[in-house]
Design a protein around this motif. Structure first.
Motif, PDB file in Angstrom:
ATOM      1  N   PRO A  97      22.317  41.716  43.281  1.00 38.67           N
ATOM      2  CA  PRO A  97      23.949  41.696  43.202  1.00 38.67           C
ATOM      3  C   PRO A  97      24.817  41.001  43.889  1.00 38.67           C
ATOM      4  CG  PRO A  97      22.894  43.927  43.188  1.00 38.67           C
ATOM      5  CD  PRO A  97      21.943  43.045  43.844  1.00 38.67           C
ATOM      6  N   PRO A  98      25.862  40.406  43.575  1.00 43.09           N
ATOM      7  CA  PRO A  98      26.663  39.457  44.390  1.00 43.09           C
ATOM      8  C   PRO A  98      26.879  40.220  45.815  1.00 43.09           C
ATOM      9  CG  PRO A  98      27.495  39.321  42.078  1.00 43.09           C
ATOM     10  CD  PRO A  98      26.363  40.285  42.079  1.00 43.09           C
ATOM     11  N   ILE A  99      27.560  41.251  45.862  1.00 35.43           N
ATOM     12  CA  ILE A  99      27.927  41.841  46.877  1.00 35.43           C
ATOM     13  C   ILE A  99      26.854  42.055  48.105  1.00 35.43           C
ATOM     14  CG2 ILE A  99      28.877  44.094  48.260  1.00 35.43           C
ATOM     15  CD1 ILE A  99      30.749  44.092  46.018  1.00 35.43           C
ATOM     16  N   ILE A 100      25.579  42.580  47.679  1.00 35.27           N
ATOM     17  CA  ILE A 100      24.290  42.774  48.532  1.00 35.27           C
ATOM     18  C   ILE A 100      24.075  41.549  48.750  1.00 35.27           C
ATOM     19  CG2 ILE A 100      22.162  43.414  48.365  1.00 35.27           C
ATOM     20  CD1 ILE A 100      22.881  45.906  46.663  1.00 35.27           C
ATOM     21  N   GLY A 101      23.873  40.602  47.994  1.00 34.53           N
ATOM     22  CA  GLY A 101      23.355  39.047  48.259  1.00 34.53           C
ATOM     23  C   GLY A 101      24.093  38.516  49.137  1.00 34.53           C
ATOM     24  N   ASN A 102      25.547  38.512  49.219  1.00 38.40           N
ATOM     25  CA  ASN A 102      26.510  37.970  49.942  1.00 38.40           C
ATOM     26  C   ASN A 102      26.687  38.284  51.320  1.00 38.40           C
ATOM     27  OD1 ASN A 102      26.705  35.760  48.156  1.00 38.40           O
ATOM     28  ND2 ASN A 102      28.490  36.778  46.975  1.00 38.40           N
ATOM     29  N   TYR A 103      26.630  39.803  51.620  1.00 41.57           N
ATOM     30  CA  TYR A 103      27.274  40.656  52.689  1.00 41.57           C
ATOM     31  C   TYR A 103      26.047  41.491  53.159  1.00 41.57           C
ATOM     32  CZ  TYR A 103      31.404  38.961  50.464  1.00 41.57           C
ATOM     33  OH  TYR A 103      32.214  38.102  49.806  1.00 41.57           O
ATOM     34  N   TYR A 104      25.243  41.841  52.739  1.00 37.33           N
ATOM     35  CA  TYR A 104      23.894  42.587  53.198  1.00 37.33           C
ATOM     36  C   TYR A 104      22.804  41.766  53.499  1.00 37.33           C
ATOM     37  CZ  TYR A 104      20.552  46.252  53.660  1.00 37.33           C
ATOM     38  OH  TYR A 104      19.638  47.274  54.348  1.00 37.33           O
ATOM     39  N   PHE A 105      22.322  41.191  52.435  1.00 41.12           N
ATOM     40  CA  PHE A 105      21.149  40.311  52.323  1.00 41.12           C
ATOM     41  C   PHE A 105      20.999  39.376  53.774  1.00 41.12           C
ATOM     42  CE2 PHE A 105      17.807  37.298  50.898  1.00 41.12           C
ATOM     43  CZ  PHE A 105      16.575  38.124  50.940  1.00 41.12           C
ATOM     44  N   PRO A 106      22.086  38.618  54.103  1.00 40.95           N
ATOM     45  CA  PRO A 106      22.038  37.618  54.897  1.00 40.95           C
ATOM     46  C   PRO A 106      21.453  38.326  56.287  1.00 40.95           C
ATOM     47  CG  PRO A 106      23.848  37.210  53.812  1.00 40.95           C
ATOM     48  CD  PRO A 106      23.270  38.393  53.151  1.00 40.95           C
ATOM     49  N   THR A 107      21.970  39.513  56.479  1.00 43.40           N
ATOM     50  CA  THR A 107      21.615  40.159  57.571  1.00 43.40           C
ATOM     51  C   THR A 107      20.139  40.500  57.813  1.00 43.40           C
ATOM     52  OG1 THR A 107      21.752  42.784  56.931  1.00 43.40           O
ATOM     53  CG2 THR A 107      23.694  41.663  57.764  1.00 43.40           C
ATOM     54  N   ARG A 221      40.889  41.258  36.551  1.00 43.65           N
ATOM     55  CA  ARG A 221      39.490  41.349  36.773  1.00 43.65           C
ATOM     56  C   ARG A 221      38.742  40.420  36.869  1.00 43.65           C
ATOM     57  NH1 ARG A 221      38.294  46.838  35.014  1.00 43.65           N
ATOM     58  NH2 ARG A 221      39.984  47.831  33.854  1.00 43.65           N
ATOM     59  N   THR A 222      37.815  40.181  37.717  1.00 46.52           N
ATOM     60  CA  THR A 222      36.831  38.961  38.369  1.00 46.52           C
ATOM     61  C   THR A 222      35.426  39.495  38.502  1.00 46.52           C
ATOM     62  OG1 THR A 222      36.598  37.222  39.573  1.00 46.52           O
ATOM     63  CG2 THR A 222      37.730  39.145  40.611  1.00 46.52           C
ATOM     64  N   GLN A 223      34.670  38.510  38.309  1.00 46.21           N
ATOM     65  CA  GLN A 223      32.974  38.831  38.628  1.00 46.21           C
ATOM     66  C   GLN A 223      32.872  38.046  40.085  1.00 46.21           C
ATOM     67  OE1 GLN A 223      30.565  37.158  35.682  1.00 46.21           O
ATOM     68  NE2 GLN A 223      30.941  38.992  34.228  1.00 46.21           N
ATOM     69  N   ASP A 224      33.893  37.423  40.625  1.00 45.27           N
ATOM     70  CA  ASP A 224      33.629  36.688  41.931  1.00 45.27           C
ATOM     71  C   ASP A 224      34.393  37.583  43.051  1.00 45.27           C
ATOM     72  OD1 ASP A 224      33.992  34.949  43.970  1.00 45.27           O
ATOM     73  OD2 ASP A 224      34.237  33.276  42.696  1.00 45.27           O
ATOM     74  N   VAL A 225      33.622  38.255  43.849  1.00 48.41           N
ATOM     75  CA  VAL A 225      34.061  38.920  44.833  1.00 48.41           C
ATOM     76  C   VAL A 225      35.123  37.988  45.978  1.00 48.41           C
ATOM     77  CG1 VAL A 225      33.276  40.277  46.823  1.00 48.41           C
ATOM     78  CG2 VAL A 225      31.986  40.276  44.986  1.00 48.41           C
ATOM     79  N   ALA A 226      34.712  36.860  46.182  1.00 46.60           N
ATOM     80  CA  ALA A 226      35.441  36.023  47.088  1.00 46.60           C
ATOM     81  C   ALA A 226      37.115  35.825  46.226  1.00 46.60           C
ATOM     82  CB  ALA A 226      34.857  34.538  47.278  1.00 46.60           C
ATOM     83  N   LEU A 227      36.893  35.435  45.097  1.00 48.27           N
ATOM     84  CA  LEU A 227      38.280  35.500  44.614  1.00 48.27           C
ATOM     85  C   LEU A 227      38.946  36.680  44.679  1.00 48.27           C
ATOM     86  CD1 LEU A 227      40.060  33.826  42.806  1.00 48.27           C
ATOM     87  CD2 LEU A 227      38.780  34.419  40.748  1.00 48.27           C
ATOM     88  N   LEU A 228      38.052  37.782  44.308  1.00 48.97           N
ATOM     89  CA  LEU A 228      39.081  39.138  44.402  1.00 48.97           C
ATOM     90  C   LEU A 228      39.868  39.463  45.800  1.00 48.97           C
ATOM     91  CD1 LEU A 228      37.927  42.572  42.917  1.00 48.97           C
ATOM     92  CD2 LEU A 228      38.426  42.367  45.545  1.00 48.97           C
ATOM     93  N   LYS A 229      38.981  38.809  46.733  1.00 47.63           N
ATOM     94  CA  LYS A 229      39.649  39.283  48.079  1.00 47.63           C
ATOM     95  C   LYS A 229      40.659  38.128  48.545  1.00 47.63           C
ATOM     96  CE  LYS A 229      35.634  38.928  50.282  1.00 47.63           C
ATOM     97  NZ  LYS A 229      34.496  39.279  51.475  1.00 47.63           N
ATOM     98  N   HIS A 230      40.546  36.871  47.707  1.00 45.32           N
ATOM     99  CA  HIS A 230      42.007  36.159  47.975  1.00 45.32           C
ATOM    100  C   HIS A 230      43.030  36.585  47.261  1.00 45.32           C
ATOM    101  CE1 HIS A 230      39.881  32.904  50.150  1.00 45.32           C
ATOM    102  NE2 HIS A 230      39.086  32.601  48.978  1.00 45.32           N
ATOM    103  N   MET A 231      42.818  37.387  46.009  1.00 48.12           N
ATOM    104  CA  MET A 231      43.977  37.940  45.264  1.00 48.12           C
ATOM    105  C   MET A 231      44.559  38.924  46.253  1.00 48.12           C
ATOM    106  SD  MET A 231      43.974  36.063  42.386  1.00 48.12           S
ATOM    107  CE  MET A 231      44.579  37.110  40.969  1.00 48.12           C
ATOM    108  N   VAL A 232      43.811  39.696  46.874  1.00 48.28           N
ATOM    109  CA  VAL A 232      44.500  40.775  47.776  1.00 48.28           C
ATOM    110  C   VAL A 232      45.067  40.140  48.836  1.00 48.28           C
ATOM    111  CG1 VAL A 232      43.799  42.781  49.421  1.00 48.28           C
ATOM    112  CG2 VAL A 232      42.430  42.355  47.219  1.00 48.28           C
ATOM    113  N   GLN A 233      44.584  39.078  49.530  1.00 43.41           N
ATOM    114  CA  GLN A 233      45.157  38.546  50.450  1.00 43.41           C
ATOM    115  C   GLN A 233      46.648  38.171  50.105  1.00 43.41           C
ATOM    116  OE1 GLN A 233      42.409  35.236  51.461  1.00 43.41           O
ATOM    117  NE2 GLN A 233      41.326  36.416  53.125  1.00 43.41           N
ATOM    118  N   ALA A 234      46.681  37.532  48.738  1.00 45.49           N
ATOM    119  CA  ALA A 234      48.097  36.950  48.237  1.00 45.49           C
ATOM    120  C   ALA A 234      48.831  38.061  47.806  1.00 45.49           C
ATOM    121  CB  ALA A 234      47.519  35.923  47.289  1.00 45.49           C
ATOM    122  N   ALA A 245      31.372  44.853  52.072  1.00 46.71           N
ATOM    123  CA  ALA A 245      31.902  43.452  51.256  1.00 46.71           C
ATOM    124  C   ALA A 245      33.052  42.839  52.179  1.00 46.71           C
ATOM    125  CB  ALA A 245      32.257  43.706  49.818  1.00 46.71           C
ATOM    126  N   VAL A 246      33.672  43.539  52.994  1.00 46.30           N
ATOM    127  CA  VAL A 246      34.709  43.032  53.800  1.00 46.30           C
ATOM    128  C   VAL A 246      34.285  42.720  55.315  1.00 46.30           C
ATOM    129  CG1 VAL A 246      37.171  43.383  54.459  1.00 46.30           C
ATOM    130  CG2 VAL A 246      36.255  44.792  52.354  1.00 46.30           C
TER     131      VAL A 246
END
Length: 294
Positions: A97-107, A221-234, A245-246
């Motif tokens: 899944p995107p969150i595990i693939g992007n933020y957990y799997f790299p470790t 609503r989005t499927q893109d975790v990076a985009l979601l975080k950009h929306m929070v930043q904005a 994920a953060v």
């Protein structure tokens, strides 16, 4: 009895027309008729009621029962063919899944690389629910899946790896950023940006809103975790995310939620119970379990 007869029969119960079934498989109509006759002889009962005067057929109660079993049989055969094909290729088809693939799997990647497993992985990225369906269908060898609490998947082998909390995420200059902790009920007036359906986070968000008795506005609503975080930043809205994920580079503030009994983001290694074991798949499972305990 052969599997092709079962395939013809399954199609016949759905299409209910001999000539159309024959056309679908590229065979003659007598081929379909003989297949049905062989099945009825084998089981000693009528499976299809033929109405010659109206050129219609009806599936008998016995035929309906057999059709249900045939669906299971053909699904298992398809899964077996897929698993054996992957075994021949030497690749491990693995879901992330995107969150595990992007933020957990790299470790885990350095250990996988050192073990010589990275090149053998053919990764598939999708939401946990979709990957779970792919596992059940035999399209994956394994996956790291997220769930709200322990994953219940009786037909699969589930090995828990890690449990992390969900957290509220806001921009550093958001008025809530100074809070040390919050209950979800305090967020009734806050606009939210959320992940789309199919993500574990959707279930977690539903739990928090139901438990708190509120229905906050979801503005995006989005499927893109990076985009979601950009929306929070904005400051388009605040978000509910699993803590992993953060990252510090996101420049976001995470605030613990105090709601009792709240769900957690659980990560598990999930494999088919019929997985064709190889030294590579066994080594991968062992390494992931060892890394998950650290």
């Amino acid at each position: 009895m052969n599997t092709r007869d079962l395939e013809y029969f399954e199609a016949l119960t759905k299409i209910k027309n001999f000539s159309q079934v024959a056309a679908e498989f590229g065979v003659t109509q007598p081929t379909i008729t003989m297949a049905l006759k062989r099945l009825e002889t084998h089981f000693g009962i009528q499976l299809i009621d033929r109405d010659q005067s109206h050129a219609r057929i009806t599936v008998t109660p016995a035929g309906e029962k057999l059709a249900g079993h045939v669906q299971v049989i053909t699904a298992e055969l398809t899964a077996a063919e897929a698993e054996l094909a992957r075994a021949r290729s030497g690749k491990i088809r693995f879901g992330l899944p995107p969150i595990i693939g992007n933020y957990y799997f790299p470790t885990l990647a350095p250990a996988l690389m050192q073990a010589g497993l990275i090149d053998q992985l053919q990764t598939v990225e999708d939401g946990s629910q979709n990957l779970l369906a792919d596992l059940r269908g035999g399209h994956l060898d394994g996956a790291l899946l997220g769930s709200t609490g322990p994953l219940n998947a009786p037909a699969l082998k589930v090995q828990p790896l890690r449990r992390v909390p969900f957290t509220l995420v806001v921009s550093p200059d958001h008025p809530l950023a100074i809070k040390k902790q919050l209950s979800f009920a305090e967020l009734a007036a806050e606009p939210f940006v959320t992940l789309a359906e199919g993500f574990v986070h959707t279930k977690a968000f539903e739990w928090f809103t139901h438990n708190a008795g509120i229905q906050p506005s979801v503005v995006y609503r989005t499927q893109d975790v990076a985009l979601l975080k950009h929306m929070v930043q904005a400051k388009v809205g605040v978000a509910l995310l699993a803590q992993i994920a953060v990252q510090p580079a996101d420049h976001l503030v995470t605030i613990p939620l105090t709601d009792p009994g709240q769900p957690t983001f659980d990560i598990a290694l999930v494999t088919s119970r019929t997985l064709q074991h190889t030294p590579a798949t066994d080594q991968l499972a062992q390494l992931l379990l060892e890394e998950g305990e650290q």
